[in-house]
Every structure is written in structure tokens, then in C-alpha cells.
Design a protein around this motif. Structure first.
Motif, PDB file in Angstrom:
ATOM      1  N   LEU A   1      33.588  50.154  33.317  1.00  0.00           N
ATOM      2  CA  LEU A   1      35.045  50.307  33.391  1.00  0.00           C
ATOM      3  C   LEU A   1      35.613  51.077  32.196  1.00  0.00           C
ATOM      4  O   LEU A   1      36.823  51.328  32.153  1.00  0.00           O
ATOM      5  CB  LEU A   1      35.713  48.931  33.480  1.00  0.00           C
ATOM      6  N   LYS A   2      34.770  51.463  31.259  1.00  0.00           N
ATOM      7  CA  LYS A   2      35.262  52.114  30.045  1.00  0.00           C
ATOM      8  C   LYS A   2      35.909  53.466  30.328  1.00  0.00           C
ATOM      9  O   LYS A   2      36.842  53.877  29.647  1.00  0.00           O
ATOM     10  CB  LYS A   2      34.117  52.282  29.040  1.00  0.00           C
ATOM     11  N   GLN A   3      35.430  54.170  31.335  1.00  0.00           N
ATOM     12  CA  GLN A   3      36.042  55.448  31.706  1.00  0.00           C
ATOM     13  C   GLN A   3      37.158  55.264  32.731  1.00  0.00           C
ATOM     14  O   GLN A   3      38.149  55.985  32.718  1.00  0.00           O
ATOM     15  CB  GLN A   3      34.977  56.402  32.255  1.00  0.00           C
ATOM     16  N   TYR A   4      36.976  54.276  33.604  1.00  0.00           N
ATOM     17  CA  TYR A   4      37.951  54.086  34.683  1.00  0.00           C
ATOM     18  C   TYR A   4      39.299  53.593  34.164  1.00  0.00           C
ATOM     19  O   TYR A   4      40.350  54.132  34.530  1.00  0.00           O
ATOM     20  CB  TYR A   4      37.385  53.097  35.705  1.00  0.00           C
ATOM     21  N   LEU A   5      39.300  52.570  33.323  1.00  0.00           N
ATOM     22  CA  LEU A   5      40.563  51.961  32.904  1.00  0.00           C
ATOM     23  C   LEU A   5      41.484  52.924  32.148  1.00  0.00           C
ATOM     24  O   LEU A   5      42.674  53.027  32.490  1.00  0.00           O
ATOM     25  CB  LEU A   5      40.275  50.712  32.064  1.00  0.00           C
ATOM     26  N   PRO A   6      41.028  53.656  31.137  1.00  0.00           N
ATOM     27  CA  PRO A   6      41.928  54.599  30.466  1.00  0.00           C
ATOM     28  C   PRO A   6      42.470  55.676  31.402  1.00  0.00           C
ATOM     29  O   PRO A   6      43.639  56.050  31.322  1.00  0.00           O
ATOM     30  CB  PRO A   6      41.057  55.218  29.368  1.00  0.00           C
ATOM     31  N   LYS A   7      41.600  56.144  32.306  1.00  0.00           N
ATOM     32  CA  LYS A   7      42.029  57.194  33.233  1.00  0.00           C
ATOM     33  C   LYS A   7      43.093  56.692  34.196  1.00  0.00           C
ATOM     34  O   LYS A   7      44.133  57.338  34.398  1.00  0.00           O
ATOM     35  CB  LYS A   7      40.807  57.700  34.016  1.00  0.00           C
ATOM     36  N   ILE A   8      42.865  55.524  34.811  1.00  0.00           N
ATOM     37  CA  ILE A   8      43.830  54.994  35.770  1.00  0.00           C
ATOM     38  C   ILE A   8      45.110  54.543  35.078  1.00  0.00           C
ATOM     39  O   ILE A   8      46.201  54.630  35.642  1.00  0.00           O
ATOM     40  CB  ILE A   8      43.201  53.844  36.597  1.00  0.00           C
ATOM     41  N   GLU A   9      45.006  54.071  33.820  1.00  0.00           N
ATOM     42  CA  GLU A   9      46.192  53.673  33.056  1.00  0.00           C
ATOM     43  C   GLU A   9      47.079  54.880  32.769  1.00  0.00           C
ATOM     44  O   GLU A   9      48.316  54.786  32.830  1.00  0.00           O
ATOM     45  CB  GLU A   9      45.773  53.013  31.744  1.00  0.00           C
ATOM     46  N   ALA A  10      46.462  56.021  32.478  1.00  0.00           N
ATOM     47  CA  ALA A  10      47.240  57.243  32.243  1.00  0.00           C
ATOM     48  C   ALA A  10      47.969  57.679  33.502  1.00  0.00           C
ATOM     49  O   ALA A  10      49.143  58.092  33.450  1.00  0.00           O
ATOM     50  CB  ALA A  10      46.310  58.349  31.751  1.00  0.00           C
ATOM     51  N   GLU A  11      47.293  57.586  34.657  1.00  0.00           N
ATOM     52  CA  GLU A  11      47.929  57.953  35.922  1.00  0.00           C
ATOM     53  C   GLU A  11      49.101  57.022  36.235  1.00  0.00           C
ATOM     54  O   GLU A  11      50.179  57.462  36.665  1.00  0.00           O
ATOM     55  CB  GLU A  11      46.902  57.897  37.062  1.00  0.00           C
ATOM     56  N   ILE A  12      48.881  55.728  36.018  1.00  0.00           N
ATOM     57  CA  ILE A  12      49.937  54.744  36.310  1.00  0.00           C
ATOM     58  C   ILE A  12      51.126  54.948  35.375  1.00  0.00           C
ATOM     59  O   ILE A  12      52.297  54.871  35.794  1.00  0.00           O
ATOM     60  CB  ILE A  12      49.364  53.317  36.202  1.00  0.00           C
ATOM     61  N   SER A  13      50.873  55.219  34.115  1.00  0.00           N
ATOM     62  CA  SER A  13      51.957  55.427  33.147  1.00  0.00           C
ATOM     63  C   SER A  13      52.796  56.643  33.530  1.00  0.00           C
ATOM     64  O   SER A  13      54.034  56.626  33.416  1.00  0.00           O
ATOM     65  CB  SER A  13      51.391  55.615  31.742  1.00  0.00           C
ATOM     66  N   GLU A  14      52.126  57.695  34.012  1.00  0.00           N
ATOM     67  CA  GLU A  14      52.859  58.898  34.421  1.00  0.00           C
ATOM     68  C   GLU A  14      53.737  58.615  35.634  1.00  0.00           C
ATOM     69  O   GLU A  14      54.870  59.094  35.724  1.00  0.00           O
ATOM     70  CB  GLU A  14      51.861  60.014  34.728  1.00  0.00           C
ATOM     71  N   ILE A  15      53.237  57.811  36.564  1.00  0.00           N
ATOM     72  CA  ILE A  15      54.032  57.471  37.754  1.00  0.00           C
ATOM     73  C   ILE A  15      55.191  56.550  37.388  1.00  0.00           C
ATOM     74  O   ILE A  15      56.331  56.727  37.841  1.00  0.00           O
ATOM     75  CB  ILE A  15      53.124  56.810  38.820  1.00  0.00           C
ATOM     76  N   ASN A  16      54.903  55.563  36.555  1.00  0.00           N
ATOM     77  CA  ASN A  16      55.938  54.578  36.194  1.00  0.00           C
ATOM     78  C   ASN A  16      57.006  55.144  35.264  1.00  0.00           C
ATOM     79  O   ASN A  16      58.059  54.525  35.078  1.00  0.00           O
ATOM     80  CB  ASN A  16      55.289  53.358  35.542  1.00  0.00           C
ATOM     81  N   ALA A  17      56.744  56.310  34.667  1.00  0.00           N
ATOM     82  CA  ALA A  17      57.746  56.924  33.780  1.00  0.00           C
ATOM     83  C   ALA A  17      59.009  57.300  34.540  1.00  0.00           C
ATOM     84  O   ALA A  17      60.100  57.407  33.950  1.00  0.00           O
ATOM     85  CB  ALA A  17      57.151  58.152  33.097  1.00  0.00           C
TER      86      ALA A  17
END
Length: 366
Positions: A245-261
Motif C-alpha cells: 500500500l506504500k505506493q497506492y495510498l499517497p497516489k489515491i490521497e493526492a487524487e482525492i485531495s484534488e477532487i475534494n478541493a
């Protein structure tokens, strides 16, 4: 002399001719034919005995010729089997059919020799008996036609693993003959299936799976719906230590942050997009299976969520192992699901399990 020459050759197929005594049976025909021609001279003073002896010798010669052809055909079948030609061609079916044909030809010639009538005289009478022949040899005729269809379409061959529940067959094909297909089941019992049944009824041939190098795992684990929730910051911090999950979590968190902005009132859990423990589990399983040494990398790899049922949310694995051997396949499948059951608490998820007697007794105590 022929045997001595054959034993000196490097080829192995001609040794089969000795094994089936083809030349021994052929050579016996010669003295019988010579005797039959000399009998009229030897018994010239006894024409009746000469005629009877000559017809008897002709009859013996017919039998010996048919026997020699049978031996040659058996040897040919054995040679084809040693060269694995019977894997894709129903050689034995053709051999059996020709033997059956030669049997009738031999009977007609034998009667013709005894009665001194032309063989064509008896052949003309076969039309009357055609209906009876069709009735008696129905399975043989159907089996031969089915054998050609099985070979032409490559539906089944010796060595294939087939499953036909109607006849209780589940094992390897040992022999494909003119009328039957012999299957040795995995419990070492033998099942005989009519050849035409494989054409008219449904059966499963697992040989394609064996040849492809991958065997499918299609199994689901049911997750309790009440255990599904959003991940907290503490959960994310904990799961970041998981290698897959070390690669998945940062990547998906960045996508979610961009959407939630672009989303207002983001503090409300209903608004915006958030990670769930079930979605993170699916992502983990994809990475875990993609990295698994026994999962085939060139075939389909899916971790999918099926429609919820009364027993929870099914998370199905659709993958292929890179080892098709039954015992190894079962071990790989068990190891994968052992791992999944063991890691569910790490995602704060629970597998569905119907209440047992112990659960009911525990509730009664409370």
C-alpha cells in the motif's frame, strides 16, 4: 532371416512387427496355398477327397490371410500409439472398423469357397440384411461416426482430462475406441462412455487449461456490511507501513485531495470522496496477487466486488495460478485465502459467518 535383419536395424517401429508376429503369420499362408494346389495331383485317384481337402485348405488360407492382416493392423496401431499419433487421430477406431469389415469379407469368402459360388452372389444378398445389420451394429456405426467428429474437431483425445457428470466421469481419457471412450477417474475407478454420447451430450474438457499453463481461481469472501467504514487518519498512518500500500495510498490521497478541493463543507463525511477500508482492501489484494509468485502474470487478474447479498458483500478473486497440477493448485488457493482471512482485522473488516451453536449459547448466557 527377416527377424535377424530387423534386429540389426536402428529403427524401433519394425520391432513391433516381430512382437505381433506379423511375419510368422504371413509365412504360414505359403505352404497352405502350395498344398491346396498340389492336392488335386496327390489325390488324383480320389477326386472327392481331393475336392474336399482343397476347399478345406482354401478355407484355412482365407482364415490365415485375415489373421495376418489383423496382426499387421494391431502392429500399426501400436506403432501409431508409440509415436503419439493416437493423441489426435482415432487410429484404434479405424482399426476396429476395418477389422469388422474384414470379418464380414472373410465370412463371405469362406462360404464362397465351401459352396464354390462367386462371392458377388452372396454380396447381392446383403441388401436384404442391411436393416438387421444397422440394428445389431447401431452403437458401432454411431461410435465410428462420433469418433471421426471427435478427431476432426479435436474434442477429446487420449490423455485429456474430461468431466461428464451424466456418466460419473471425471478423470483422464485412457482409450478412445470404436464404440466407447474409457476414462480413468481420479479415484482410480473406470468409466466407459459411449463415443456418440460425447457428441450428443455436454462434457467438459480440461485439457485446454492444462496446455495454457494457468488454472483459474474464482472464489469470493463475504464481508460483513456493518464492518465497512471510512478510514481515519490513524488508519492511514498504520496502513502506510504495509508494503503493498506504500505506493497506492499517497497516489489515491493526492487524487482525492484534488477532487475534494472543489467540494464545500468537506468536514461532513457525506461530502466529497473518501477512502474506505473495503476499497483499500481491494487495492491491497490487487497488489498482493500481482506480486504473488504463484499467480500467472499473463492472464486475467481481478479483485471485484459483487452485488451485496444477505450473507454480506462478496469480494471475488478471479485469477490464474501458474501451476495446473491439482494438488499444487489447491495449496496455492488455500494459502491465498488463508492470508486474506488473517489480514481482515488489519482493515477492521469481518468475514460473514452464520451464527453457530456456540454463538446462540453465548447469547443465552447474556
Amino acid at each position: 532371416m527377416i527377424h535377424a535383419l530387423i534386429k540389426r536395424t536402428r529403427a524401433t517401429w519394425d520391432d513391433v512387427l516381430i512382437q505381433y508376429k506379423v511375419f510368422d503369420k504371413l509365412i504360414v499362408i505359403l505352404p497352405v496355398l502350395v498344398l491346396s494346389e498340389l492336392m488335386s495331383y496327390v489325390l488324383s485317384e480320389y477326386p472327392l477327397f481331393a475336392a474336399v481337402a482343397q476347399r478345406g485348405l482354401y478355407l484355412i488360407s482365407v482364415i490365415l490371410i485375415i489373421r495376418s492382416i489383423y496382426a499387421a493392423m494391431d502392429a500399426g496401431n501400436a506403432i501409431a500409439d508409440s509415436h503419439h499419433l493416437t493423441r489426435r487421430l482415432p487410429v484404434k477406431s479405424f482399426v476396429q472398423l476395418i477389422k469388422l469389415f474384414l470379418f464380414f469379407v472373410g465370412m463371405i469368402l469362406a462360404v464362397a469357397v465351401i459352396t464354390k459360388e462367386s462371392p458377388f452372389f452372396f454380396l447381392s444378398g446383403l441388401g436384404v440384411a442391411t436393416g438387421l445389420v444397422m440394428l445389431v451394429f447401431r452403437d458401432t456405426i454411431l461410435g465410428f461416426v462420433a469418433g471421426i467428429q471427435l478427431a476432426a474437431n479435436r474434442m477429446v483425445s487420449s490423455g485429456d482430462w474430461i468431466q461428464m457428470d451424466k456418466y460419473g466421469a471425471d478423470g483422464a481419457v485412457v482409450e478412445v475406441s470404436l464404440t466407447t471412450v474409457k476414462v480413468q477417474n481420479w479415484d482410480n475407478t473406470i468409466t466407459m462412455i459411449p463415443a456418440y454420447a460425447l457428441v450428443s451430450d455436454a462434457f467438459r474438457n480440461w485439457q485446454g487449461m492444462s496446455e495454457s499453463g494457468g488454472r483459474r481461481i474464482k472464489r469470493a469472501i463475504n464481508i460483513e456490511i456493518s464492518s465497512v467504514r471510512f478510514l481515519t487518519e490513524q488508519d492511514k498512518a498504520k496502513l502506510l507501513s504495509v508494503n503493498h500500500l506504500k505506493q497506492y495510498l499517497p497516489k489515491i490521497e493526492a487524487e482525492i485531495s484534488e477532487i475534494n478541493a472543489h467540494t464545500s463543507d468537506i468536514d461532513n463525511l457525506v461530502n466529497g470522496r473518501r477512502l474506505t477500508n473495503l476499497g483499500t482492501l481491494r487495492a491491497y489484494l490487487r497488489e498482493y496477487l500481482a506480486d504473488h509468485q504463484n499467480v500467472h502474470k499473463g492472464m486475467t487478474l481481478l479483485v471485484r466486488q459483487l452485488a451485496p447479498t444477505q450473507t454480506g458483500i462478496p469480494i471475488e478473486l478471479y485469477i490464474f495460478t501458474n501451476d495446473t497440477r491439482w494438488a499444487v493448485y489447491e495449496d496455492i488457493q488455500a494459502d491465498i485465502f488463508d492470508h486474506i482471512f488473517a489480514i481482515l482485522p488489519e482493515f477492521d473488516l469481518r468475514a460473514y459467518q452464520a451464527p453457530s451453536g456456540a454463538d446462540v449459547r453465548q447469547v443465552g448466557k447474556i
